[in-house]
Design a protein around this motif. Sequence first.
Motif, PDB file in Angstrom:
ATOM      1  N   ALA A 178       0.832  -1.285   0.185  1.00 56.61           N
ATOM      2  CA  ALA A 178       0.179   0.000  -0.119  1.00 56.61           C
ATOM      3  C   ALA A 178       0.859   1.410   0.086  1.00 56.61           C
ATOM      4  CB  ALA A 178      -0.950  -0.091   1.249  1.00 56.61           C
ATOM      5  N   GLN A 186      -4.432  -4.773  -6.740  1.00 56.58           N
ATOM      6  CA  GLN A 186      -3.239  -4.993  -7.232  1.00 56.58           C
ATOM      7  C   GLN A 186      -2.437  -5.987  -6.122  1.00 56.58           C
ATOM      8  OE1 GLN A 186      -1.983  -0.978  -8.248  1.00 56.58           O
ATOM      9  NE2 GLN A 186      -1.472  -1.466 -10.354  1.00 56.58           N
TER      10      GLN A 186
ATOM     11  N   ARG B  72      -1.659   4.690  -0.449  1.00 61.48           N
ATOM     12  CA  ARG B  72      -0.898   4.438  -1.765  1.00 61.48           C
ATOM     13  C   ARG B  72      -1.084   5.938  -2.369  1.00 61.48           C
ATOM     14  NH1 ARG B  72      -6.322   2.670  -2.532  1.00 61.48           N
ATOM     15  NH2 ARG B  72      -7.568   3.752  -3.965  1.00 61.48           N
ATOM     16  N   PHE B  97       8.632  -3.007  -7.552  1.00 66.43           N
ATOM     17  CA  PHE B  97       7.361  -3.036  -7.384  1.00 66.43           C
ATOM     18  C   PHE B  97       6.413  -1.777  -7.481  1.00 66.43           C
ATOM     19  CE2 PHE B  97       3.299  -3.110  -4.772  1.00 66.43           C
ATOM     20  CZ  PHE B  97       2.809  -4.424  -5.045  1.00 66.43           C
ATOM     21  N   GLY B  98       7.160  -0.671  -6.877  1.00 72.55           N
ATOM     22  CA  GLY B  98       6.475   0.599  -6.797  1.00 72.55           C
ATOM     23  C   GLY B  98       6.265   1.225  -8.194  1.00 72.55           C
ATOM     24  N   ARG B 100       5.957  -0.451 -10.969  1.00 69.76           N
ATOM     25  CA  ARG B 100       4.988  -1.502 -11.765  1.00 69.76           C
ATOM     26  C   ARG B 100       3.518  -1.118 -11.201  1.00 69.76           C
ATOM     27  NH1 ARG B 100       8.073  -4.893 -14.558  1.00 69.76           N
ATOM     28  NH2 ARG B 100       9.750  -6.007 -13.740  1.00 69.76           N
ATOM     29  N   VAL B 101       3.297  -0.958 -10.312  1.00 69.01           N
ATOM     30  CA  VAL B 101       1.899  -0.711  -9.825  1.00 69.01           C
ATOM     31  C   VAL B 101       1.644   0.718 -10.082  1.00 69.01           C
ATOM     32  CG1 VAL B 101       1.697  -2.312  -8.245  1.00 69.01           C
ATOM     33  CG2 VAL B 101       2.335  -0.149  -7.349  1.00 69.01           C
ATOM     34  N   ARG B 102       2.336   1.619 -10.537  1.00 71.64           N
ATOM     35  CA  ARG B 102       1.743   3.071 -11.100  1.00 71.64           C
ATOM     36  C   ARG B 102       0.861   2.946 -12.089  1.00 71.64           C
ATOM     37  NH1 ARG B 102       7.184   6.668 -11.681  1.00 71.64           N
ATOM     38  NH2 ARG B 102       7.979   6.838  -9.727  1.00 71.64           N
ATOM     39  N   ARG B 105       2.207   3.441 -15.804  1.00 70.88           N
ATOM     40  CA  ARG B 105       3.450   2.429 -15.626  1.00 70.88           C
ATOM     41  C   ARG B 105       4.498   2.695 -16.627  1.00 70.88           C
ATOM     42  NH1 ARG B 105       2.785  -4.108 -15.663  1.00 70.88           N
ATOM     43  NH2 ARG B 105       4.819  -4.681 -16.122  1.00 70.88           N
ATOM     44  N   ILE B 151       9.661   5.037  -5.279  1.00 74.42           N
ATOM     45  CA  ILE B 151       8.655   5.790  -5.635  1.00 74.42           C
ATOM     46  C   ILE B 151       8.838   7.194  -5.385  1.00 74.42           C
ATOM     47  CG2 ILE B 151       7.024   3.923  -4.794  1.00 74.42           C
ATOM     48  CD1 ILE B 151       6.555   5.501  -2.089  1.00 74.42           C
TER      49      ILE B 151
END
Lengths: 281, 355
Positions: A178, A186, B72, B97-98, B100-102, B105, B151
């Motif tokens: 998170a 996700q 988030r 990870f940070g 890829r989840v944007r 992306r 991030i």
Amino acid sequence: MSAPVRPAHADAPWASALLAGAALLVAIVMLALPLAAVFAEALRRGLPVAIDAIMEEDALAAIRLTLIIAAITVPMNLMGGVAAAWAVAKCEFPGKRLLVTLIELPFSVSPVIAGLIFVLIFGAKGWLGPWLQAHDIQVIFAVPGLVLATVFVTFPFVARTVIPLMQEQGRDEEEAAATLGASGPQTFWRVTLPNVKWALLSGVLLCNARAMGEFGAVSVVSGHIRGETNTMPLHVEILYNEYQFAGAFAVAALLALLGLVTLAAKTLLEHAAGRGAGGAA
Amino acid sequence: MSIEIRDVARRFGSTAALEGVSLTVARGEFVALLGPSGSGKTTLLRILAGLEGTDSGTVRVDGEDMTGVPARERRIGVVFQQYALFRHMTVFENVAFGLRVRKRRPPEAEIARRVRELLALVQIPELERRYPDQVSGGQRQRVALARALAIEPRLLLLDEPFGALDALVRKDVRRWVRGLHDRLGISTILVTHDQEEAMEMADRVAVMERGRIVQCDTAEVLLRDPATPFVAGFLGEASRLDCQVRGGVAHFDPLPLPPLRVALPDGEAQAFLRPEDIAVLAGTGQGILRAVRNVTDDRARVIVDLEGILLDGTAASGRAPQRNVPCRVALRGGIVFASNGQRARGEPLARIMAG
């Protein structure tokens, strides 16, 4: 000169040998022998006879029905089990203990009673019976009833294998996800699910084995209509009661084989998971 | 980025975890939250990260109110206590990870470039294919740091990040992390219960006690002018002694210690005496030297037994009294708190004879 010293916590050699021997004996007599007897009996008059017995029309219908029920039940319990496990392991809410108890209910209630409950609710004289009849929906003595009964009986398998692992893993990784910007879905697909995938597969296989083998609950709601609502276990019983031993044991052997294949798959999976534990697991 | 915490309160059931906490962190500043366990420092950090809600009060990042903003969307990097690395992902994937989840992306090549850059920054480029359980504790911490930095956080939160490391590595890693902070200039908040760690790393230390920040200052000010008896006892070494103030003088009787002159009202009081305040001198007296802790060029740290009470004191190097032999104990000063919370520095009535 000194004799080898046995560590204080170790059992005497004869004691451990005795225990291992006893366990092995029980396993052979109670588990392996009956299974072997089923296969021996099925093949007593040769493989062709056994195959003929399986290829018989009603037997094929029973096999098909069993597979259909498993194919509906397992995905349902997969989703339900994961949802329940998620709720129990990752969330705090009032009534959580009640949910945990409910998940275990099918394990403690006799399957026959489970079947009766469904008859009581959906049967012709049941609570919903008149309404269902008015809308021409058949639940009891039909596939929906069989699926419902099987779902009920096999519900705990997925949830019970996944909950302890999820609880042990805690919420840390989800919280980390998170803070890194991941949304709920996700996080679930990328973090939560991959972390429990081996336990999940193992639970699914157990659920599948039980779904195919369930007798009691299914027997109550089935109505035993040959070629229509007879699953493999029910078919085996009918053939046996009619003294058609060749057919009964042939179908029984096939059912046992399906169970064994499932078990082998589960063992292989666990092996793979164990080997991957240093890495991907 | 500047952080402004104002009157933040948080209760869990009937226990208050935070009771009106206010703190401002300037752009690029390194602040430590220091306190014993249960003082609310981790709760405050979780509130900042958006993992915990507040009952009242506001948190502003660069003037923007964070109330109701989910974790988030905050762009606040966190290094968790046990690192919370994704166990089924490689080091590379953890850091990626940070990215890829944007929502938007970045392309794969850009992700790879960023991840390698970050792994080089934390000096573990060779580990990118390993899994978290295949690297050491110190390396895991670097992965967690790189993952949080990926991030481009507006604020970096470190939750007891050195607790899982062994003592030898810890000192190096502390300096390295502080160096990294100075290089990147990201505002950082460190949560710790280790006063040495807090004072060594942070520009300012916020001391927390039972859900409140009791004092937030530089290490030097905290040691010299502690605001409360709690701070005086928690930071630095000090012997705590009860005393009575009569006519502007603190008396330690029945302990055979010389009195201190203090500007406090009459009544019961508490004195905090640093080792430098307690001078152990050769000569006849009621103290007995029990142990010598360490010796520098001009001073020896000693433990002196005064009628059954052990005090941390100092003696002039080379002229320390013999062990287990009676010696004289004098006071150079101390901090005294009156029972109403008023505080004063104590001064000796007579000058101590060198020796």
